[in-house]
Motif scaffolding. Structure first.
Motif, PDB file in Angstrom:
ATOM      1  N   GLY A  81       0.842  -1.186   0.000  1.00 11.61           N
ATOM      2  CA  GLY A  81       0.000   0.000   0.000  1.00 11.61           C
ATOM      3  C   GLY A  81       0.883   1.243   0.000  1.00 11.61           C
ATOM      4  O   GLY A  81       1.792   1.370   0.819  1.00 11.61           O
ATOM      5  N   VAL A  82       0.658   2.120  -0.966  1.00 15.72           N
ATOM      6  CA  VAL A  82       1.417   3.364  -1.058  1.00 15.72           C
ATOM      7  C   VAL A  82       0.424   4.508  -0.913  1.00 15.72           C
ATOM      8  O   VAL A  82      -0.505   4.624  -1.709  1.00 15.72           O
ATOM      9  CB  VAL A  82       2.183   3.475  -2.392  1.00 15.72           C
ATOM     10  CG1 VAL A  82       2.959   4.783  -2.463  1.00 15.72           C
ATOM     11  CG2 VAL A  82       3.112   2.287  -2.586  1.00 15.72           C
ATOM     12  N   LEU A  83       0.613   5.325   0.111  1.00 13.35           N
ATOM     13  CA  LEU A  83      -0.273   6.457   0.346  1.00 13.35           C
ATOM     14  C   LEU A  83       0.408   7.727  -0.143  1.00 13.35           C
ATOM     15  O   LEU A  83       1.503   8.079   0.318  1.00 13.35           O
ATOM     16  CB  LEU A  83      -0.600   6.572   1.838  1.00 13.35           C
ATOM     17  CG  LEU A  83      -1.632   7.622   2.219  1.00 13.35           C
ATOM     18  CD1 LEU A  83      -2.989   7.309   1.591  1.00 13.35           C
ATOM     19  CD2 LEU A  83      -1.756   7.719   3.730  1.00 13.35           C
ATOM     20  N   VAL A  84      -0.243   8.399  -1.101  1.00 23.07           N
ATOM     21  CA  VAL A  84       0.303   9.613  -1.698  1.00 23.07           C
ATOM     22  C   VAL A  84      -0.792  10.670  -1.725  1.00 23.07           C
ATOM     23  O   VAL A  84      -1.841  10.457  -2.330  1.00 23.07           O
ATOM     24  CB  VAL A  84       0.788   9.372  -3.144  1.00 23.07           C
ATOM     25  CG1 VAL A  84       1.411  10.629  -3.721  1.00 23.07           C
ATOM     26  CG2 VAL A  84       1.742   8.215  -3.219  1.00 23.07           C
ATOM     27  N   SER A  85      -0.561  11.775  -1.050  1.00 28.08           N
ATOM     28  CA  SER A  85      -1.519  12.888  -1.044  1.00 28.08           C
ATOM     29  C   SER A  85      -2.940  12.427  -0.715  1.00 28.08           C
ATOM     30  O   SER A  85      -3.903  12.834  -1.353  1.00 28.08           O
ATOM     31  CB  SER A  85      -1.505  13.613  -2.383  1.00 28.08           C
ATOM     32  OG  SER A  85      -0.229  14.111  -2.672  1.00 28.08           O
ATOM     33  N   GLY A  86      -3.078  11.535   0.251  1.00 31.05           N
ATOM     34  CA  GLY A  86      -4.387  11.063   0.686  1.00 31.05           C
ATOM     35  C   GLY A  86      -4.987   9.977  -0.173  1.00 31.05           C
ATOM     36  O   GLY A  86      -6.070   9.495   0.104  1.00 31.05           O
ATOM     37  N   THR A  87      -4.295   9.568  -1.223  1.00 33.59           N
ATOM     38  CA  THR A  87      -4.784   8.520  -2.103  1.00 33.59           C
ATOM     39  C   THR A  87      -3.943   7.269  -1.921  1.00 33.59           C
ATOM     40  O   THR A  87      -2.716   7.333  -1.941  1.00 33.59           O
ATOM     41  CB  THR A  87      -4.685   8.964  -3.587  1.00 33.59           C
ATOM     42  OG1 THR A  87      -5.471  10.139  -3.748  1.00 33.59           O
ATOM     43  CG2 THR A  87      -5.170   7.886  -4.536  1.00 33.59           C
TER      44      THR A  87
END
Length: 95
Positions: A81-87
């Motif tokens: 899981g990669v979380l980027v800018s809330g996505t």
């Protein structure tokens, strides 16, 4: 082209045995087609086209930024899981 990130720009963690990468102060234009290659000294988060990030895992001879169970979590997972800018992005694990 991969963008090299400083340790302050990402966090590596595991939640319930699953590996997660949180990227701070970066953006991506596409959430599909991502993969992760995790090695002892570096982690590559590779996206579609020219998007991607190079994360240093070791910051000294014995300073590993990954949590203790990181390698086991990644090797037993099919995605990270990669979380980027809330996505959240599901990045395929590359071995």
């Amino acid at each position: 082209m991969l963008e090299s990130l400083n340790p302050e720009q990402f966090t590596l963690s595991t939640e319930d045995g699953a590996p997660f990468i949180t990227l701070h102060r970066v953006t991506v234009s596409n959430v599909h087609g991502w993969s992760v290659l995790s090695r002892r000294t570096v982690i590559v988060v590779d996206g579609p086209e020219d998007e991607g990030f190079l994360l240093p895992r070791m910051t000294g001879p014995d300073v590993d930024l990954a949590p203790e169970n990181w390698d086991v979590a990644v090797s037993s997972a099919t995605s990270v899981g990669v979380l980027v800018s809330g996505t959240q992005i599901a990045a395929t694990v590359i071995d």
